[in-house]
Scaffold this active site. Structure first.
Site: not given
Ligand SMILES: *Cc1c(COP(=O)(O)O)cnc(C)c1O
Length: 422
Positions: A126, A232-233, A382, A207
């Site tokens: 990401f 939050y996921k 997804r 992560d």
């Molecule tokens: C959702 C997600 C994030 C989100 O980062 P935030 O700091 O909460 O905005 C980061 N890395 C991955 C792989 C994600 O899926």
């Protein structure tokens, strides 16, 4: 297998079926986006109200009074999360955001020296993780083009562990990867990669944004150094909920890279000295005053995970995604969908990634039909049937709706372009 009755039978036998009633589901919609933003549960709502009430009742004394004193909330939530990921309570704290926690880990533990200066990541991560790593390199005066190594994907969707291992050498200081890839949902073998990395003297951070709450982890047994995640996921903590961070106890006693007074030893914090005495555990990774109201829903939400246990969640999740893939194969074969998630369930996290060149407008058509998927540019759909609140019948129904959208070409009513948030 492809009848509604068959799906209903699976729901009847589902040992987790009573948990659906604990969540707020909108009538007439099928929510398959719990891997982007999990739904609100009644318990999370109640725990948020509980903390609001403490503010109403106690004002500033809420830091030490009320059912969940705010001064210890981040540690208390860390303790509740620890169970879920195979960690000790002292190794986990709920604090910051995913991005900030990655910055904190790197700035605390990445110590480029001699020829060991590189950070190893991958090209499928990401973007925020990559931005953070590049900026960390730049603060050390290092050129990201040279010092950030991004392992390539052979098929554009998955990583081969052999390729990652091959990129390990004594110029690499840190390995940063996702436990479950956000697009394909591939599970990375965290145990194996940690072992290999350590043989090369490389520290490892994972992560867990898409893996926590979806699959079991044994971070201590795997000897992982660090991990970070959002809540939050799959953890259903609410939009912008406070994130989490894991530090293996072998790394306790370091001075945090991004220091702040909430990283203090608790007993020392209000001595207000100008020399920080960091907490002797993961608590040292905190920076400023915790976002209490954005952490509060986790008290309720994590209690569901404590009660159900991650193994039961994983078992149902695998059945849901297996069923979804079987139905896609059986019902949609004439419409050019490609299943780009691993077909082997042991390699697949909690969602299924379908590719189609009309994906953006198929997603819009799905929404118009009451199904909430998410679109990932340029051509990914997804779908996340979540163990705690989705049903097998919903999986069946989503595939039927997709079939109708394709057969009747309902997607052609929409632009094949993404929305601002997609
Ligand atoms: C959702 C997600 C994030 C989100 O980062 P935030 O700091 O909460 O905005 C980061 N890395 C991955 C792989 C994600 O899926």
């Amino acid at each position: 297998m492809n009848t509604r009755e068959y799906a209903q039978q699976l729901d009847c036998k589902d040992p987790l079926k009573q948990y659906r009633a604990e969540f707020y589901l909108q009538p007439g919609t099928i929510y398959f986006d719990g891997n982007s933003l999990g739904l609100l549960s009644k318990r999370a709502e109640a725990s948020l109200h509980n903390v609001l009430h403490a503010w109403k009742e106690h004002g500033i004394d809420g830091w030490l009074k009320g059912e969940h004193p705010w001064f210890y909330l981040s540690e208390k939530l860390g303790e509740m999360t620890a169970l879920l990921i195979g960690a000790k309570p002292s190794e986990v704290v709920v604090s910051g955001s995913t991005t900030v926690n990655l910055h904190q880990i790197i700035s605390s533990f990445y110590k480029p020296a001699g020829k060991r200066t590189k950070i190893l990541a991958d090209e499928l991560n990401f973007p925020t993780d990559i931005y953070a790593l590049k900026s960390q390199l730049m603060t050390h005066g290092l050129d990201p083009d040279e010092h950030l190594i991004q392992v390539k994907s052979q098929d554009g969707q998955t990583l081969r562990e052999e390729d990652i291992i091959e990129a390990m050498n004594d110029e690499v200081a840190f390995l940063v990867l996702s436990g479950v890839l956000y697009r394909s949902g591939q599970i990375i073998d965290m145990e194996r990669l940690t072992k290999e990395a350590h043989q090369h003297g490389i520290l490892v951070a994972f992560d867990l944004c898409h893996s926590i709450g979806a699959i079991p982890h044994s971070l201590d047994d795997w000897n992982v150094d660090f991990a970070f995640w959002c809540t939050y996921k799959h953890l259903n903590g609410g939009p912008g909920a406070v994130a989490g961070i894991y530090v293996n106890e072998k790394h306790f006693g370091t001075h945090p890279g991004l220091a702040g007074w909430f990283g203090s030893h608790k007993e020392k914090q209000f001595d207000l000295e100008h020399d920080l005495t960091p907490a002797a555990n993961a608590g040292m990774m905190q920076i400023g005053t915790p976002h209490v109201l954005s952490a509060a829903p986790l008290l309720g939400s994590l209690s569901i995970f404590e009660e159900v246990g991650i193994d039961q969640i994983r078992e149902k999740s695998v059945k849901l995604t297996d069923y979804l893939i079987q139905l896609v194969d059986a019902e949609l074969s004439e419409f050019d969908f490609q299943v780009r998630s691993p077909r082997d369930a042991s390699l697949r996290g909690g969602h299924v990634f379908l590719e189609h060149k009309e994906a953006a407008r198929i997603c819009k058509a799905l929404k118009a039909e009451g199904v909430i998927p998410d679109f990932r540019a340029p051509s990914g759909i997804r779908l996340a049937p979540v163990a705690l609140y989705n049903t097998f019948e919903e999986v069946w129904e989503v595939v039927q709706i997709l079939k109708r959208i394709m057969k009747e070409e309902l997607y052609k009513k929409f632009d094949n372009k993404r929305d601002v948030v997609a």
